[in-house]
Design an enzyme around this catalytic site. Structure first.
Site, mmCIF file in Angstrom:
data_model
loop_
_atom_site.group_PDB
_atom_site.id
_atom_site.type_symbol
_atom_site.label_atom_id
_atom_site.label_comp_id
_atom_site.label_asym_id
_atom_site.label_seq_id
_atom_site.Cartn_x
_atom_site.Cartn_y
_atom_site.Cartn_z
ATOM 1 N N LYS A 1 0.756 -1.141 -0.622
ATOM 2 C CA LYS A 1 -0.140 -0.108 -0.132
ATOM 3 C C LYS A 1 0.508 1.394 0.328
ATOM 4 O O LYS A 1 0.428 2.269 -0.784
ATOM 5 C CB LYS A 1 -0.888 0.318 1.436
ATOM 6 C CG LYS A 1 -2.236 -0.902 1.073
ATOM 7 C CD LYS A 1 -3.317 -0.221 2.002
ATOM 8 C CE LYS A 1 -4.506 -1.535 1.957
ATOM 9 N NZ LYS A 1 -5.118 -1.524 2.992
ATOM 10 N N LYS B 1 -5.340 -10.246 -5.804
ATOM 11 C CA LYS B 1 -6.663 -10.463 -5.260
ATOM 12 C C LYS B 1 -7.238 -9.706 -5.769
ATOM 13 O O LYS B 1 -7.046 -8.863 -6.209
ATOM 14 C CB LYS B 1 -5.728 -10.743 -3.907
ATOM 15 C CG LYS B 1 -6.556 -10.363 -3.065
ATOM 16 C CD LYS B 1 -6.518 -10.232 -1.539
ATOM 17 C CE LYS B 1 -7.269 -9.059 -1.241
ATOM 18 N NZ LYS B 1 -7.483 -7.978 -0.028
ATOM 19 N N LYS C 1 -10.996 -4.622 -3.636
ATOM 20 C CA LYS C 1 -12.722 -3.289 -4.098
ATOM 21 C C LYS C 1 -12.207 -1.413 -3.827
ATOM 22 O O LYS C 1 -13.277 -0.825 -4.464
ATOM 23 C CB LYS C 1 -13.090 -3.774 -2.540
ATOM 24 C CG LYS C 1 -13.222 -3.289 -0.911
ATOM 25 C CD LYS C 1 -13.678 -2.966 -0.106
ATOM 26 C CE LYS C 1 -13.686 -3.169 1.272
ATOM 27 N NZ LYS C 1 -12.973 -3.200 2.107
HETATM 28 P P1 AMP Z 1 -11.330 -5.791 3.302
HETATM 29 O O1 AMP Z 1 -12.284 -5.700 1.759
HETATM 30 O O2 AMP Z 1 -10.083 -5.772 2.734
HETATM 31 O O3 AMP Z 1 -11.828 -4.510 4.130
HETATM 32 O O4 AMP Z 1 -11.362 -6.942 3.854
HETATM 33 C C1 AMP Z 1 -12.271 -7.913 4.279
HETATM 34 C C2 AMP Z 1 -12.797 -9.259 4.116
HETATM 35 O O5 AMP Z 1 -12.597 -9.856 3.306
HETATM 36 C C3 AMP Z 1 -11.119 -9.709 5.015
HETATM 37 O O6 AMP Z 1 -11.935 -11.081 5.735
HETATM 38 C C4 AMP Z 1 -10.168 -10.141 3.820
HETATM 39 O O7 AMP Z 1 -9.368 -11.172 3.822
HETATM 40 C C5 AMP Z 1 -11.319 -10.451 2.751
HETATM 41 N N1 AMP Z 1 -10.997 -10.360 1.454
HETATM 42 C C6 AMP Z 1 -10.984 -9.248 0.468
HETATM 43 N N2 AMP Z 1 -10.439 -9.546 -0.380
HETATM 44 C C7 AMP Z 1 -10.952 -10.769 -1.077
HETATM 45 C C8 AMP Z 1 -10.526 -11.571 -2.004
HETATM 46 N N3 AMP Z 1 -10.002 -11.276 -2.856
HETATM 47 N N4 AMP Z 1 -10.745 -12.871 -1.483
HETATM 48 C C9 AMP Z 1 -10.997 -13.656 -0.715
HETATM 49 N N5 AMP Z 1 -11.008 -12.743 0.672
HETATM 50 C C10 AMP Z 1 -10.866 -11.628 0.353
#
Ligand code: AMP
Ligand code: TRP
Length: 348
Positions: free
Chosen positions: A128, A212, A215
């Site tokens: 990041k 990955k 969002k």
């Molecule tokens: P975040 O979007 O970083 O706030 O992530 C929220 C939750 O979703 C966390 O537990 C992340 O590890 C999971 N997560 C985010 N992106 C992915 C992805 N591409 N595949 C699986 N889990 C994800």
């Protein structure tokens, strides 16, 4: 710091619920099917077997620049998506991180027991930081705030996607270090709950299977957002990259793109990877992709419908107010005990 390793700790008093679960999601973009398959789907399952707290971690989102209006809206929308994905506010506690000031307070105390080198080693920080023009100290200390979120509630288990593994290890290290220092179980040492890749632990970007799905990705073409319209979903799946050949089988190394699409298909349809492989022998990528699009549209349709219902003014706000009322009393005893052990003067 005294006794980082080895010292015995006194156990906590037994709790009424067998297990407590905590997880958080940042309101930093439009949630994707990766969030749903890797995290939210499991949250909805866990609420039946454990005492669950699910938090919209708005303070985490502030580590990179955010438009205030968008942050406000996304915070409400993430909470709506929690409920729309099956998290029941009567079973689980749904709340906003900044509504419980103990998170930020504990984070500071833990920062003073965390080493600078530990934070600079974090892969997500390095990635990041490389993308930002200005790197805030919040971006560096982000995993300590995450540790505070978890440790404040004495969580036993933390369901997250694979990308959070390193942050969770740090939370465990911090807990062990503090417990050893005071020779007392101030913090429960949390266990990660990370699904394997074939069970959604790491859903990849549709345009680049080495990345990955995220969002906050600059190009949304590689993401399927939970709230994408059926046509957007169809378009994105149609233009998803594929691998050479035309056979459909799971092989992460040689067929990373098709393997990722198969995982999405499998988790949305309930069919195993083998069943999918057999169903598409000789049919090529086109048919597979168009069926996948329909399976995804069908999976997301009920979530989108509930999301719209929850957009009625006041509904999600009431759920979040109740969540804060339930969460704060759980957090304060841990914070107060740690403050006391550190020698901070109690409120009189
Ligand atoms: P975040 O979007 O970083 O706030 O992530 C929220 C939750 O979703 C966390 O537990 C992340 O590890 C999971 N997560 C985010 N992106 C992915 C992805 N591409 N595949 C699986 N889990 C994800
Ligand atoms: N860092 C997590 C992510 O980006 C979000 C998060 C913040 C979290 N605090 C947490 C996840 C506590 C689990 C537990 O996905």
């Amino acid at each position: 710091m005294k006794g980082d390793k080895g010292a015995r700790v006194k156990p906590l008093a037994p709790r009424i619920m067998a297990k407590r679960v905590f997880s958080g999601v940042q309101p930093s973009g439009s949630l994707t099917i990766g969030n749903y398959l890797g995290a939210l789907r499991n949250f909805a399952k866990l609420q039946h077997e454990a005492e669950c707290l699910f938090c919209v971690v708005d303070l985490h989102a502030l580590t990179v620049p955010q438009d205030p209006k968008e942050l406000h809206q996304r915070t409400l929308d993430v909470a709506r998506i929690f409920v729309a994905s099956g998290i029941d506010p009567d079973l689980a506690t749904i709340f906003v991180q900044s509504h419980v000031p103990a998170h930020a307070e504990l984070s500071w105390l833990l920062e003073c027991t965390t080493y600078d080198g530990e934070l600079r080693r974090m892969t997500q920080y390095k990635e990041k930081a490389a993308r930002q023009e200005v790197v805030t100290s919040g971006l560096l200390t982000y995993p300590v705030l995450m540790a505070a979120d978890i440790l404040l509630y004495q969580a036993d288990e933390v369901p997250v996607g694979d990308d959070q593994k390193q942050h969770l290890e740090l939370a465990r290290d911090i807990a062990v270090r503090v417990n050893n220092r005071f020779d007392e179980e101030i913090f429960k040492v949390p266990e990660p709950y990370i699904p394997p890749k074939t069970a959604g632990g790491r859903i990849m970007n549709l345009q680049d299977a080495t990345e990955k799905m995220s969002k906050s990705a600059e190009n949304p073409r590689g993401n399927i957002a939970i709230l994408d319209s059926p046509d957007e979903i169809r378009r994105k799946i149609k233009s998803a990259v594929t691998d050479s050949g035309r056979e459909i089988y799971y092989d992460e190394v040689n067929k990373p793109a098709i393997s990722n699409l198969m995982v999405i298909y499998s988790l949305c349809s309930g069919q195993s990877l083998d069943e999918i492989k057999s169903a598409y022998v000789g049919s090529g990528y086109g048919q597979f992709k168009s069926d996948l699009a329909e399976v995804v549209v069908e999976t997301l349709a009920p979530i989108q419908k509930r999301f719209t219902e929850l957009s009625e003014p006041g509904v999600i706000e009431a759920i979040l107010a109740e969540g804060r009322r339930k969460a704060e009393p759980l957090a304060l005893p841990t914070l107060r005990r740690f403050q006391d052990r550190l020698g901070l003067l109690a409120l009189s």
